[in-house]
Scaffold this motif. Sequence first.
Motif, mmCIF file in Angstrom:
data_model
loop_
_atom_site.group_PDB
_atom_site.id
_atom_site.type_symbol
_atom_site.label_atom_id
_atom_site.label_comp_id
_atom_site.label_asym_id
_atom_site.label_seq_id
_atom_site.Cartn_x
_atom_site.Cartn_y
_atom_site.Cartn_z
ATOM 1 N N GLU A 1 4.282 6.130 2.832
ATOM 2 C CA GLU A 1 4.381 7.254 2.349
ATOM 3 C C GLU A 1 4.288 7.627 4.417
ATOM 4 O O GLU A 1 4.962 8.875 5.110
ATOM 5 C CB GLU A 1 3.078 7.989 2.263
ATOM 6 N N ALA A 2 3.942 6.703 4.930
ATOM 7 C CA ALA A 2 4.032 6.823 6.557
ATOM 8 C C ALA A 2 5.483 6.573 6.438
ATOM 9 O O ALA A 2 5.588 7.507 7.761
ATOM 10 C CB ALA A 2 3.573 5.596 7.346
ATOM 11 N N ALA A 3 6.391 6.067 6.258
ATOM 12 C CA ALA A 3 7.454 5.745 6.179
ATOM 13 C C ALA A 3 8.189 7.857 5.662
ATOM 14 O O ALA A 3 8.973 8.039 6.887
ATOM 15 C CB ALA A 3 8.099 4.965 5.749
ATOM 16 N N ILE A 4 7.864 8.024 5.315
ATOM 17 C CA ILE A 4 9.001 9.181 4.171
ATOM 18 C C ILE A 4 8.673 10.143 5.744
ATOM 19 O O ILE A 4 9.160 11.181 6.180
ATOM 20 C CB ILE A 4 7.742 9.518 3.340
ATOM 21 N N ILE A 5 7.173 10.434 5.979
ATOM 22 C CA ILE A 5 6.942 11.554 7.239
ATOM 23 C C ILE A 5 7.552 11.040 8.404
ATOM 24 O O ILE A 5 7.826 11.637 8.933
ATOM 25 C CB ILE A 5 5.098 10.936 7.169
ATOM 26 N N ASP A 6 7.395 9.868 9.045
ATOM 27 C CA ASP A 6 8.272 8.852 9.532
ATOM 28 C C ASP A 6 10.217 9.314 10.115
ATOM 29 O O ASP A 6 10.674 9.555 10.832
ATOM 30 C CB ASP A 6 8.484 7.682 10.515
ATOM 31 N N GLY A 7 10.453 10.559 8.805
ATOM 32 C CA GLY A 7 11.963 11.136 8.421
ATOM 33 C C GLY A 7 12.796 9.838 7.685
ATOM 34 O O GLY A 7 13.728 10.140 7.393
ATOM 35 N N ALA A 8 11.905 8.958 7.098
ATOM 36 C CA ALA A 8 12.992 7.741 6.638
ATOM 37 C C ALA A 8 13.139 8.017 4.306
ATOM 38 O O ALA A 8 12.764 9.296 4.802
ATOM 39 C CB ALA A 8 12.445 6.026 5.412
ATOM 40 N N VAL B 1 9.240 -6.097 3.637
ATOM 41 C CA VAL B 1 8.274 -6.234 3.578
ATOM 42 C C VAL B 1 8.115 -7.088 2.483
ATOM 43 O O VAL B 1 7.039 -8.089 1.646
ATOM 44 C CB VAL B 1 7.109 -5.341 3.129
ATOM 45 N N ARG C 1 14.789 -0.719 4.844
ATOM 46 C CA ARG C 1 13.629 -0.583 5.889
ATOM 47 C C ARG C 1 12.366 -1.376 5.952
ATOM 48 O O ARG C 1 12.077 -1.645 6.799
ATOM 49 C CB ARG C 1 13.991 0.233 7.270
ATOM 50 N N ILE C 2 11.824 -0.591 5.016
ATOM 51 C CA ILE C 2 10.567 -1.332 5.268
ATOM 52 C C ILE C 2 10.184 -1.976 3.261
ATOM 53 O O ILE C 2 9.787 -3.438 3.761
ATOM 54 C CB ILE C 2 9.524 -0.167 5.247
ATOM 55 N N PRO D 1 0.761 -1.340 -0.090
ATOM 56 C CA PRO D 1 -0.312 -0.008 -0.465
ATOM 57 C C PRO D 1 0.863 1.497 0.116
ATOM 58 O O PRO D 1 2.018 1.511 0.830
ATOM 59 C CB PRO D 1 -0.668 -0.593 1.212
ATOM 60 N N GLN E 1 16.453 4.332 2.792
ATOM 61 C CA GLN E 1 16.052 3.349 3.947
ATOM 62 C C GLN E 1 14.438 3.202 3.921
ATOM 63 O O GLN E 1 14.336 2.229 4.444
ATOM 64 C CB GLN E 1 15.252 4.162 5.405
ATOM 65 N N GLU F 1 0.618 3.651 1.162
ATOM 66 C CA GLU F 1 0.317 4.736 2.810
ATOM 67 C C GLU F 1 1.420 4.323 3.533
ATOM 68 O O GLU F 1 2.002 4.753 4.471
ATOM 69 C CB GLU F 1 -1.050 4.498 3.577
ATOM 70 N N LEU F 2 1.960 3.082 2.928
ATOM 71 C CA LEU F 2 3.207 2.539 4.094
ATOM 72 C C LEU F 2 4.140 3.442 3.687
ATOM 73 O O LEU F 2 5.061 3.698 4.653
ATOM 74 C CB LEU F 2 3.453 1.090 3.415
#
Lengths: 366, 304
Positions: B197-204, B217, B212-213, B192, B208, B194-195
Amino acid sequence: MADVTLRKVVKRYDEVEAVRGIDLDIADHEFVVLVGPSGCGKSTTLRMIAGLEDITDGDIMIGGDVVNDVPPKDRDIAMVFQNYALYPHMTVAENMSFGLRLKRYPKAEIKTRVDEAARMLDIVELVDRKPKQLSGGQRQRVAMGRAIVRNPKVFLFDEPLSNLDAKLRVQMRIEIKKVHQKVRTTTVYVTHDQVEAMTLADRVVVMNNGRIEQIGTPNELYHNPATRFVAGFIGSPAMNFMACRLEDVGGKLHIRLTDRIVFPLPPARADRYKNVSRTDKLQLGLRPEHITEASPHAEPGVENFDAVLDVIEPMGMETMIYFIMEGVEICGRVNPNADARAGAPMRLAIDLNNMHLLNEATGAVI
Amino acid sequence: MTSTTVIDKSAPTRAVKLRSMSRDRTWALRWSYFFLTLFAIFALIPPLYMLITSLKTSAEISAATNPWWVYHPTLSNYVELLTSNQFLTFFRNSALVSIFVVTITMLISVPAAFALARMRFWGSATLATGVFLTYLIPETLLFLPLFKMFVVFGDLTGIQLINKWYVLLIVYPTLTVPFCTWIMIGYFASIPKELDEAAIIDGASWFQTLTRIFIPVALPGLIAATIFAFTVSWAQFLYPLVFTTSTDQLVLPVGIITTLIKGDVFAWGQIMTGALLGAAPPLIIYAFLMDYYIAGLTAGATKG
């Protein structure tokens, strides 16, 4: 902690303008909900604040700094997604701490923050589990936990409760409100559910067609909608709209709904509408709770009329009634003890003190 | 009475329906087993025949006895092959080539697939289709131009690549990279949006997010791609036949054919033994990674 400001923000995809120049000021600590039908541009707006979408024109400021070209990771925001977007291969604790680990926070600090967030969200016993071992509600808590541990300037929520069943949604709604009351982080929340918007927001932003229709507190929007769209969108069941005309009868302003039904306007309303053209096509907007069973005592501004009920819906604490007037289905809300029967005539009362008059052509509330 | 009659009527109808469903299922199963057995026999007879032959002496192979039975079983073919330096060299060359090719392929195709699947840039969709089209060009068309290229390269730089086992490290990825990239694009696309996007917002960073994702996965997909790359480079025949000629540079499939067939003399026992031993490494890898491989082939078909 920071305020968020949008100045004439535009988003254009090739030919389509998804967001058409919106201005919005969100104060520090405020909980603002963007609400509107699908495709109204609310999610795009949120994603532009997050930095996941470029803005075509205008400025977005977070904490006073223009962030138009700042990448998401440097905006100091946290986002909760509709489908949770948890990292499936990490445990709950690893999910929550991912952002902090990337920023190389000390281990002790990460642990403190994760523990604190887990306690706040009541997921302490879940921290070692993987997302697939969690229920929908638990996943949503973890997604919120991931946002909380970062301690960002702004929380962004993109329809976070849409995937939950109705009961859990109500529960999580309260949970989100509690969290906000504790951490007081500025929050922008997107939903298409007006009940969620009303219950969560300090201020609600109603969007339609890429524009902001109205910004106000939940009560302002409910009682003083600015446009027909807002009047119809906020409130459930929706506001009734009936074609009407203003007439002067015996020197007093009256509202005519049908050939036979004409009501005098209460003085305050008559004064407000006295300059409206008598030939304009108008609409009367009336919420279901202002159409009730007739009371034996006459009250100023409350007028009685008869209608044959089409459908009744007993809800327990109230009964919704439906009848047809001039080809339009009208919904009213009566006392459950009132004698309401489908197919039978009923004496009803409408409260014109709470009426809204709309210009049919422009959709504006007069 | 009337109601009883109604119940009596409905009961058998329901029972008949149930029975017919289970009968359908039984027949479906019988047919499945029939065809699966047929297919298993069809697929297993050649390796069985190889095994039988590998246990025979040359004399017994050429004798007019029942070819499906070993009268004087011997391990001499195995001993001879495993103690011959030549065979071990082929084996080593094959192993080196395969390991390097798998590594090179993964290092190229995983980041390439990530970029093509996720970083929307100008022409990325066309490029993704282009990658797949490259895979459709058969090696029989490519080996001549490739050979010519290496010759010209050798003339210009003085670096001779022809007849060195490591030339295969350049050639094989032309087969493995496009296909593995394609598999990984499909796999990454099923993750998905969003996964990341979540990582990018988390600072990856993008890198990375990949390491890491996406890689953890998409691990089943990655394993499927690895197995594919390994199988292709282990079993490749045409390219090593064209590009390598000296005995010490040969890989297993070509080595067996060129050294164990002397003129019109076929050392069948050793050929079969070599082929069986050569088939062992992929078989072992398959056995260990089978579950992942199947998951890798089916995942991505449905979102979830």
